[in-house]
Design a protein around this motif. Structure first.
Motif, PDB file in Angstrom:
ATOM      1  N   PRO A 116       0.834  -1.204   0.000  1.00  0.00           N
ATOM      2  CA  PRO A 116       0.000   0.000   0.000  1.00  0.00           C
ATOM      3  C   PRO A 116       0.868   1.254   0.000  1.00  0.00           C
ATOM      4  O   PRO A 116       2.055   1.213   0.371  1.00  0.00           O
ATOM      5  N   ASP A 117       0.287   2.364  -0.399  1.00  0.00           N
ATOM      6  CA  ASP A 117       1.007   3.638  -0.361  1.00  0.00           C
ATOM      7  C   ASP A 117       1.538   3.886   1.046  1.00  0.00           C
ATOM      8  O   ASP A 117       0.819   3.725   2.040  1.00  0.00           O
ATOM      9  N   GLY A 118       2.800   4.271   1.118  1.00  0.00           N
ATOM     10  CA  GLY A 118       3.393   4.620   2.406  1.00  0.00           C
ATOM     11  C   GLY A 118       4.036   3.474   3.147  1.00  0.00           C
ATOM     12  O   GLY A 118       4.679   3.691   4.173  1.00  0.00           O
ATOM     13  N   VAL A 119       3.864   2.232   2.658  1.00  0.00           N
ATOM     14  CA  VAL A 119       4.491   1.086   3.296  1.00  0.00           C
ATOM     15  C   VAL A 119       5.744   0.715   2.499  1.00  0.00           C
ATOM     16  O   VAL A 119       5.680   0.534   1.283  1.00  0.00           O
ATOM     17  N   HIS A 120       6.879   0.625   3.169  1.00  0.00           N
ATOM     18  CA  HIS A 120       8.115   0.360   2.446  1.00  0.00           C
ATOM     19  C   HIS A 120       9.059  -0.500   3.287  1.00  0.00           C
ATOM     20  O   HIS A 120       8.991  -0.486   4.516  1.00  0.00           O
TER      21      HIS A 120
END
Length: 292
Positions: free
Chosen positions: A10-14
């Motif tokens: 998801p956006d923001g998960v890295h």
């Protein structure tokens, strides 16, 4: 273990590496996009699991304002581990989690899923001062007791001691596929689950498997540790019996909380509802009346 529904982060998960005084740990991390973070949530996966078990939950926790960090434990998937069984005692794994919390600034909101709950409990017993709260997610007080589960775990540990881990996985998959509830995942997900399993340290995974047969009940010690504790499970959790989890909650003097329409993996199956239960526990419910 939880089975992801997608391999797209998801956006923001890295991905990120967490450096501690007990070594480096592979993580997935999500950070709030705006504002000062409310704190850090440290999430510990279970047997044959990994940080990916929390991927959608990390996203939701960050939207509520928390730094959320899911980890691979030592010898688990993308975190290397020693080749000695003595390195995988519950005490050693718990000490790793203490070191993770310290490296993240201390005072973590600690979440342990399934076997990860036994590790998280151990961490709190080792040093309660570095944790603000503890959430036991779909976990029990000790090793399993029913004969069928015990036999399966003992056979798996024996296989890990004597066969290549790739062969052990193929035998496990053949066994699991015969279960009436088994649903074959999409090819990409199936490939990931296999890669994750065979990337484990065989010695470490065998040791963890044995913990699920012989871990002792430390609930009474936890009740005296002074760390505010939450117990959460899915409505149809098929790990430790719900009656056993309810008894743990009673001994801790708390009310168990249930995630509707979820089984043993609420973080995957119902991440939004699970996140809400967590953040409501971290802070007064009224604080989040207008949350995302």
């Amino acid at each position: 273990m939880s089975t992801p529904r997608t391999m797209t982060l998801p956006d923001g998960v890295h991905p990120a590496t967490l450096e501690t005084d007990r070594g480096s740990f592979a993580t997935l991390r999500a950070v709030p996009e705006i504002g000062t973070p409310l704190g850090t949530v440290l999430l510990v996966p279970g047997w044959t699991g990994s940080k990916e078990d929390f991927t959608p939950l990390l996203h939701h926790l960050a939207r509520y304002g928390w730094i959320a960090v899911g980890v691979d434990q030592r010898g688990q998937f993308e975190t290397p581990g020693p080749d000695e069984a003595s390195a995988y005692t519950l005490e050693a794994l718990g000490a790793d989690v203490v070191a993770m919390s310290v490296a993240l600034g201390g005072y973590s909101q600690l979440v342990g899923h399934s076997f990860g709950g036994l590790v998280a409990r151990e961490a709190v017993l080792i040093d309660p001062s570095v944790f603000s709260t503890l959430t036991l997610l779909c976990t029990g007080p000790a090793g399993f007791t029913d004969e069928q589960t015990l036999q399966g775990l003992q056979m798996l540990a024996f296989g890990l001691d004597n066969l290549p881990i790739e062969q052990v996985y193929d035998l496990k998959l053949e066994h699991d596929a015969k279960h009436p509830a088994y649903v074959e995942p999409p090819e990409e997900i199936a490939a990931f689950v296999r890669k994750r399993f065979v990337s484990n340290s065989p010695i470490g995974l065998a040791a963890i498997t044995r913990h699920l047969t012989d871990a002792v009940d430390k609930t009474d010690r936890l009740a005296k540790a002074g760390v505010r504790t939450q117990l959460v499970y899915g409505e149809t959790d098929d790990g430790w019996p719900l009656s056993v989890q309810n008894e743990v909650a009673e001994r801790l003097g708390i009310q168990p909380e249930m995630v509707p329409d979820a089984g043993h993996s609420p973080a995957i199956e119902q991440p939004a509802a699970t996140a809400r239960l967590l953040v409501d526990f971290f802070h007064d419910r009224a604080t989040f009346n207008n949350a995302v």
